[in-house]
Write a protein that holds these residues in place. Sequence first.
Motif: not given
Length: 586
Positions: A141-157
């Motif tokens: 619950x809350x704004x975790x957009x940036x954190x989700x984006x970081x994990x998605x980028x790590x998966x891309x890497x």
Amino acid sequence: MHKIDSIQYHLLTAKLTDPISIANQHYKIGELYRYSLLSDSAYFYYQKAEKVFRKFNYKYKTAITLYGIAVCQTYDKDYTGSEVTSVEALTLLGQLNENNLIKERKAYIYNNLGIVFDELEEFDQAIEYLDKSLELKQELKGDFQRSIGLTLNNMLKVYRRSGKYDLGIEKYNEIFSNKELINNHPDIHVLALGNYANTLYLSGQTEELPDLYLKALRICDSIDDSYNSIIIHQHLGEYYYNLGKKDSAKYYAYKAKNISEAFNNDDLLKSLLLLSKIEEGDIAANHLNDYIKLSDSLQKKERAKRDKFARIRFETNQIEQENIRIARERMWLLIISVTLIITSFLIYLVINQKNKNNELKFIQQQQEINEEIYNLMLSQQDNIEEARTLEKKRISEELHDGVLGRLFGTRLSLDSLNMNNSTEAAKTRSQYISELKTIEDDIRKVSHELNTDFISGSGFIDIIKTLIETQTQAYGFDYEFKTNGDINWEEASNKTKIHIYRIIQESLQNIYKHANATLVKISFQIKNNVFCLKINDNGSGFDVNKAKRGIGLKNINSRVKEIKGDLTIDSEVNKGTTITIKVRTD
């Protein structure tokens, strides 16, 4: 660094005495150093905070501090150490009730484990941990957009490094399709765009290159993100080098080197290695030599840090062992304390039950004694009644057979003299005969009265009198006994009679033991339906307010309560004692 200096100044000037408060300040400084990529300093403050949190068994605080240490270990390529530290942090969080905050911290730790296993080239496990992190972050619950984006980028890497380019492109599309994420967090867009462009390059899809790299650089310039521009400059150098455009390749490779010199880390190594490939001759050799020297230097630093981390972990383990020992001692102390409490309680129950049993036995003995007294009273009363009956019968028979017989004979003799007809003789005889008849009637009346029952209840008074006579004679003092003849003892209950008997008995015994009396006065009276028993002695007396009541007085008081009476004790030193007991008869 301004924030770090501010917290350090606060730590020095606040004069904090609470170790937890100090540990919290150390943790905050460690966090600021970590965000500044100064892992050595960050670790120093983290380990200070961790020692205190462990000592006081603050599991959550210990776990988040361990996460900070694990990230520092990742920065310093201590991937095995980072894995161990992360798992320990997850174990501590697993012992707590899960809420939004706990989920958030778990998600960060899983993300770090994904990075660790990516560096170890265990890509499948890296994706597994990153999936767990992403799943938790999406539940928060809350704004975790940036954190989700970081994990998605790590998966891309990870997908790029493992050669799964199609999956990497899918992850970039997932990031790029979230326009809110792209617009609000351009730093995440830069990372994803750089990884995406390099994925296209490695997969041979170069149609959008180098435009995507240049777009990423423009975004870096707009947000003043020089650090993340290093990798993009390196990718552009490689791109132009492979195209044979050495001037462009050198331009971007030197740009990467110049920016990375401020950080003196792996990015500088990669820049030097890239330049050693692009340049020729002595220049290339110099870059290669710089690369080797820097690589050795970094390896030594990393080894020293790992040794330092290992040493600190050893100290931490010692603290843990000490905590375990203290916890074990406390557990044994608790067990012993509980055992002693339970044992004491059981002993109390046994003693209490024993006292209750003794009390019940005493009551039972009292009842048996009361029954014996009652039976004795009945037996004595029966004996008295029988003796009186026999005595009355004997007197009656003697009067009837003896006196009446002689009187009757006399009357007949006198009657026979009636043959003398003189006036005087006749008159005399007549008077005697009349008087004899009167005597005969009186004797017959007495005989009849003797044959009837005596006054009811007189037997109990006789029993009391016998008790008083026997006791005073045994104790060696005189007595006076008075009773009101109006008392109808037949109406009194056997219980009342027994208690009165025992009260007198107990009082005489107390007088003998304590009073040194020479005279005892006992009286029964009844007024206005209130029966009154008084026992007075001329003994030494005592101070009623100060004296402790012994067993004798307690027994008397208990018996008075049994018959619902009132007890009054009047006593004065050297003037004797008077016990007054009043009981209503109605």
